[in-house]
Design an enzyme around this catalytic site. Structure first.
Site, PDB file in Angstrom:
ATOM      1  N   HIS A 167       0.834  -1.222   0.000  1.00  0.00           N
ATOM      2  CA  HIS A 167       0.000   0.000   0.000  1.00  0.00           C
ATOM      3  C   HIS A 167       0.863   1.264   0.000  1.00  0.00           C
ATOM      4  O   HIS A 167       0.425   2.310   0.451  1.00  0.00           O
ATOM      5  CB  HIS A 167      -0.937   0.036   1.213  1.00  0.00           C
ATOM      6  CG  HIS A 167      -1.674  -1.237   1.465  1.00  0.00           C
ATOM      7  ND1 HIS A 167      -2.958  -1.468   1.004  1.00  0.00           N
ATOM      8  CD2 HIS A 167      -1.299  -2.387   2.091  1.00  0.00           C
ATOM      9  CE1 HIS A 167      -3.335  -2.696   1.366  1.00  0.00           C
ATOM     10  NE2 HIS A 167      -2.345  -3.268   2.018  1.00  0.00           N
ATOM     11  N   SER A 288      15.564  22.086 -14.920  1.00  0.00           N
ATOM     12  CA  SER A 288      14.372  22.891 -15.159  1.00  0.00           C
ATOM     13  C   SER A 288      14.811  24.259 -15.663  1.00  0.00           C
ATOM     14  O   SER A 288      15.859  24.763 -15.273  1.00  0.00           O
ATOM     15  CB  SER A 288      13.602  23.031 -13.847  1.00  0.00           C
ATOM     16  OG  SER A 288      12.829  24.220 -13.863  1.00  0.00           O
ATOM     17  N   LYS A 294      16.437  21.666  -9.695  1.00  0.00           N
ATOM     18  CA  LYS A 294      15.742  20.449 -10.142  1.00  0.00           C
ATOM     19  C   LYS A 294      16.632  19.473 -10.901  1.00  0.00           C
ATOM     20  O   LYS A 294      17.495  19.879 -11.678  1.00  0.00           O
ATOM     21  CB  LYS A 294      14.563  20.817 -11.063  1.00  0.00           C
ATOM     22  CG  LYS A 294      13.403  21.483 -10.368  1.00  0.00           C
ATOM     23  CD  LYS A 294      12.679  20.581  -9.363  1.00  0.00           C
ATOM     24  CE  LYS A 294      11.805  19.546 -10.015  1.00  0.00           C
ATOM     25  NZ  LYS A 294      10.682  20.118 -10.742  1.00  0.00           N
ATOM     26  N   GLU A 301      10.100   8.843 -16.541  1.00  0.00           N
ATOM     27  CA  GLU A 301       8.731   9.334 -16.766  1.00  0.00           C
ATOM     28  C   GLU A 301       8.261   8.987 -18.178  1.00  0.00           C
ATOM     29  O   GLU A 301       7.106   8.603 -18.392  1.00  0.00           O
ATOM     30  CB  GLU A 301       8.684  10.847 -16.574  1.00  0.00           C
ATOM     31  CG  GLU A 301       8.974  11.287 -15.140  1.00  0.00           C
ATOM     32  CD  GLU A 301       9.264  12.780 -15.076  1.00  0.00           C
ATOM     33  OE1 GLU A 301       8.333  13.562 -15.252  1.00  0.00           O
ATOM     34  OE2 GLU A 301      10.438  13.148 -14.874  1.00  0.00           O
TER      35      GLU A 301
END
Ligand code: ARG
Length: 475
Positions: A167, A288, A294, A301
């Site tokens: 979970h 970024s 970043k 992704e």
């Protein structure tokens, strides 16, 4: 106002225009043409034609002289395509007509004899089959490389402790090596699904002709063997009209993409600032344009993102086929773009994941700290009560729950409760219990077959090398 169809004046298609006096409407030519994408099949198309021509000569259907001219012409065409000199024409619809028309340009009427005893229907079925087979072989070898990367890293991190989740809540401590080996198993099954699919699809449709077979005395076994197939397909209607092997490949690819996507998702989570379990280097992150701090795991992704189009290709193929009466329908031309796109996508994803697995650097201190928090060794305490005190597991679970509640109320870990505090809940507890309340003891104890103990992982690494990496590449 009547709509005007733009029609070519008087030049019917050279490949089938015998009974035509006019050429097709522009829009007809546009919707009909597949050369924009099926040129990808050129090598398979030429290989199929070479095998077919050899067979026609062996059967006395073509003269040896024509056979030689065809071979030379096809070799020249292949070289023209590979050097970028070949002029593909939309008027000639597809790769089959483009190659055949050029062959006749080069060698004259013998070029027109090549199509004896076959049709574009068995020809395209053959080309797509050969292309899919090549793709399976390549993909399987790439998955083997990914497994190798995972196994190497699993060996390195065999005793690195991390939290195991259910979970996405901390459940029990596990080892990072064990976690990586879980994916080795998944990709192993993906490889075996690809091999299954390859085995089932390895029969030749060539010689089924348009749909019903041919009156020419062809030898389908000859071409099947020459093209590396186990046998010719038994039914000519089936041979030209099914694309189940594409569906099967896309199903296997979809499942593999799902596995890749789960690993990609974990990489995204693990690199996030709240987790910090791993870091990817400059080679596998992007910055970024506005937030200088970043480091984004874009390749992970994108692997997660591309899964949708691979599964989409599977759905597209099933949908395209499901309402088609036997045999060939032009709908089937729609098999190629989804297939090609899915194959390109999955190859890219496997390569990117292999790169990331090799690149990632774990942060064992951080992983251990998170693994030790949140009462992850509570099950070890319950198991100790069963093993050492003889409590029924359900009762041990209850007592442990009460101890966790007590520790949580004090804001401390289980091993920070005093023996007196423990005995107040379960009088049979002795000081020996503290030995099982560390994450190291927890993982070391899980020696059951397939469990996470570092000693198991070391063995599992060796075993995985034997099971998955010892054969030839792609076997
Ligand atoms: N370009 C076609 C395809 O991809 C080749 C077969 C065409 N056959 C036909 N009878 N029109 O399916």
């Amino acid at each position: 106002m009547a709509r005007k169809i733009t029609r070519k004046k008087a030049n019917p298609n050279t490949m089938w225009g015998g009974r035509y006096s006019l050429g097709p409407a522009e829009i007809m030519e546009k919707i009909n043409a597949s050369i924009g994408f099926d040129r990808k099949l050129y090598a398979q198309d030429i290989a199929g034609s070479l095998a077919h021509a050899d067979m026609l000569v062996a059967q006395g259907i073509l003269t040896a002289k024509d056979g030689r001219a065809i071979r030379q012409g096809l070799a020249q065409i292949k070289a023209e395509i590979e050097s970028g000199k070949f002029k593909f024409s939309t008027k000639l619809e597809d790769i089959h007509f483009n190659v055949e028309a050029r062959l006749t340009d080069i060698i004259g009427p013998a070029g027109g004899r090549l199509h004896t005893g076959r049709s574009r229907n068995d020809q395209v079925a053959l080309d797509v089959r050969l292309w899919t087979r090549d793709t399976i072989d390549r993909l399987e070898a790439m998955l083997r490389d990914l497994q190798e990367a995972l196994i190497d890293r699993a060996e390195e991190y065999a005793s690195t402790i991390m939290p195991g989740f259910t979970h996405l809540q901390t459940a029990q401590p596990i080892t990072f090596g064990h976690h990586l080996l879980a994916y080795v198993e998944m990709f192993g099954r993906d490889r075996s699904r690809l091999r299954d699919c390859r085995e089932r699809m390895n029969e030749s449709p060539l010689g089924a002709a348009a749909l019903a077979g041919t009156p020419h005395p062809i030898d389908r076994k000859h071409t099947a063997k020459a093209l590396g197939f186990d046998a010719p397909m038994a039914n000519s209607l089936d041979a030209v009209s099914d694309r189940d092997y594409v569906v099967e490949f896309l199903a296997a690819a979809s499942l593999c993409a799902v596995h890749l996507s789960r690993l990609a998702e974990e990489i995204v989570i693990w690199c996030s600032a709240p987790f910090r379990f791993i870091a990817l280097s400059d080679a596998f992150t992007t910055g970024s344009s506005i937030m200088p701090q970043k480091r984004n795991p874009d390749a992970a992704e994108l692997t997660r993102g591309k899964t949708g189009r691979i599964m989409g290709a599977f759905v597209a193929l099933c949908t395209m086929l499901k309402g088609l009466p036997l045999t060939y329908g032009k709908d089937m031309q729609e098999d190629k773009e989804p297939l090609f796109d899915a194959a390109d996508s999955i190859e890219l994803c496997v390569a990117a994941m292999t790169g990331m697995v090799r690149d990632l650097e774990a942060n064992p201190a951080r992983m251990r700290a998170v693994a030790s928090a949140d009462y992850s060794v509570a099950t070890d305490l319950a198991d100790w009560l069963v093993r050492e005190v003889g409590l029924p597991f359900r009762q041990a679970h209850h007592a442990t729950g009460a101890l966790v509640g007590k520790a949580a109320a004090k804001g401390v870990d289980l091993d920070k409760l005093s023996l007196e505090e423990m005995q107040a809940v379960e009088p049979s507890i002795t000081k020996d219990v503290y030995k099982v309340l560390t994450v190291e003891a927890s993982v070391a104890a899980r020696k059951s077959y397939g469990g996470t103990a570092p000693s198991n992982v070391a063995r599992a690494v060796k075993d995985a090398r034997k099971r998955f990496l010892s054969g030839q590449r792609g076997t």
